[in-house]
Design an enzyme around this catalytic site. Sequence first.
Site, PDB file in Angstrom:
ATOM      1  N   CYS A   1    -107.990 -79.177 -80.415  1.00 56.60           N
ATOM      2  CA  CYS A   1    -107.175 -79.986 -81.327  1.00 56.60           C
ATOM      3  C   CYS A   1    -106.469 -81.146 -80.632  1.00 56.60           C
ATOM      4  O   CYS A   1    -106.472 -82.280 -81.114  1.00 56.60           O
ATOM      5  CB  CYS A   1    -106.190 -79.116 -82.090  1.00 56.60           C
ATOM      6  SG  CYS A   1    -104.921 -78.312 -81.085  1.00 56.60           S
TER       7      CYS A   1
ATOM      8  N   HIS B   1    -100.997 -76.280 -82.517  1.00 52.29           N
ATOM      9  CA  HIS B   1    -102.095 -76.934 -83.234  1.00 52.29           C
ATOM     10  C   HIS B   1    -101.604 -78.287 -83.735  1.00 52.29           C
ATOM     11  O   HIS B   1    -100.449 -78.425 -84.149  1.00 52.29           O
ATOM     12  CB  HIS B   1    -102.592 -76.087 -84.405  1.00 52.29           C
ATOM     13  CG  HIS B   1    -103.846 -76.647 -85.018  1.00 52.29           C
ATOM     14  ND1 HIS B   1    -105.051 -76.636 -84.352  1.00 52.29           N
ATOM     15  CD2 HIS B   1    -104.056 -77.271 -86.194  1.00 52.29           C
ATOM     16  CE1 HIS B   1    -105.971 -77.212 -85.122  1.00 52.29           C
ATOM     17  NE2 HIS B   1    -105.390 -77.609 -86.236  1.00 52.29           N
TER      18      HIS B   1
ATOM     19  N   HIS C   1    -108.606 -82.636 -88.224  1.00 55.67           N
ATOM     20  CA  HIS C   1    -108.291 -81.856 -87.021  1.00 55.67           C
ATOM     21  C   HIS C   1    -109.534 -81.076 -86.630  1.00 55.67           C
ATOM     22  O   HIS C   1    -110.576 -81.197 -87.273  1.00 55.67           O
ATOM     23  CB  HIS C   1    -107.113 -80.910 -87.295  1.00 55.67           C
ATOM     24  CG  HIS C   1    -107.381 -79.914 -88.388  1.00 55.67           C
ATOM     25  ND1 HIS C   1    -107.147 -78.576 -88.227  1.00 55.67           N
ATOM     26  CD2 HIS C   1    -107.875 -80.054 -89.655  1.00 55.67           C
ATOM     27  CE1 HIS C   1    -107.469 -77.931 -89.332  1.00 55.67           C
ATOM     28  NE2 HIS C   1    -107.905 -78.812 -90.216  1.00 55.67           N
TER      29      HIS C   1
END
Length: 157
Positions: free
Chosen positions: A69, A117, A129
């Site tokens: 990510c 994240h 993402h």
Amino acid sequence: MKNWKNKFVAISLGLATTLSVGLVATGNTAYAATASTSVSNQVISTAKQYVGTPYHFGSKSGNTQTFDCSSFTQYVFAQNGIHIPRDSRQQSHAGVNVSRNDLQPGDLVFFYSPIHHVGIYIGNGKFIHTYGAPGVTISNLNSGWWSKHFTTARRVF
């Protein structure tokens, strides 16, 4: 009479200067908003080029064969001249804080606590993402799991 003329000229010049500065400032603000929108559009366009690219935890910076990510967000922003830290926790301190209600395309969105994240808000309640099986993907920020685990957002340009 001469004193009155001097005061009139001084007031007129002061007013003209104030108005000119206001117009210049307004022009700069409009330019800044246009430049910011242009950069966010470029960031989102770059990000979308990688939809479907596989996820791999710990992918190296600059690798475009796989992303995790934060390597994804770091790479996409770097391609557009914006340098952010490598990992999501560090990225969550870059730029300025943005409330969920004030999100704009190009803002970084973060999840979990502690943060681990990150994605890029693309507008209309969506963000791009990468994680797990889908790899780079677009998800809905305003429903389900992502909505419940949203933590914060940052604007880095």
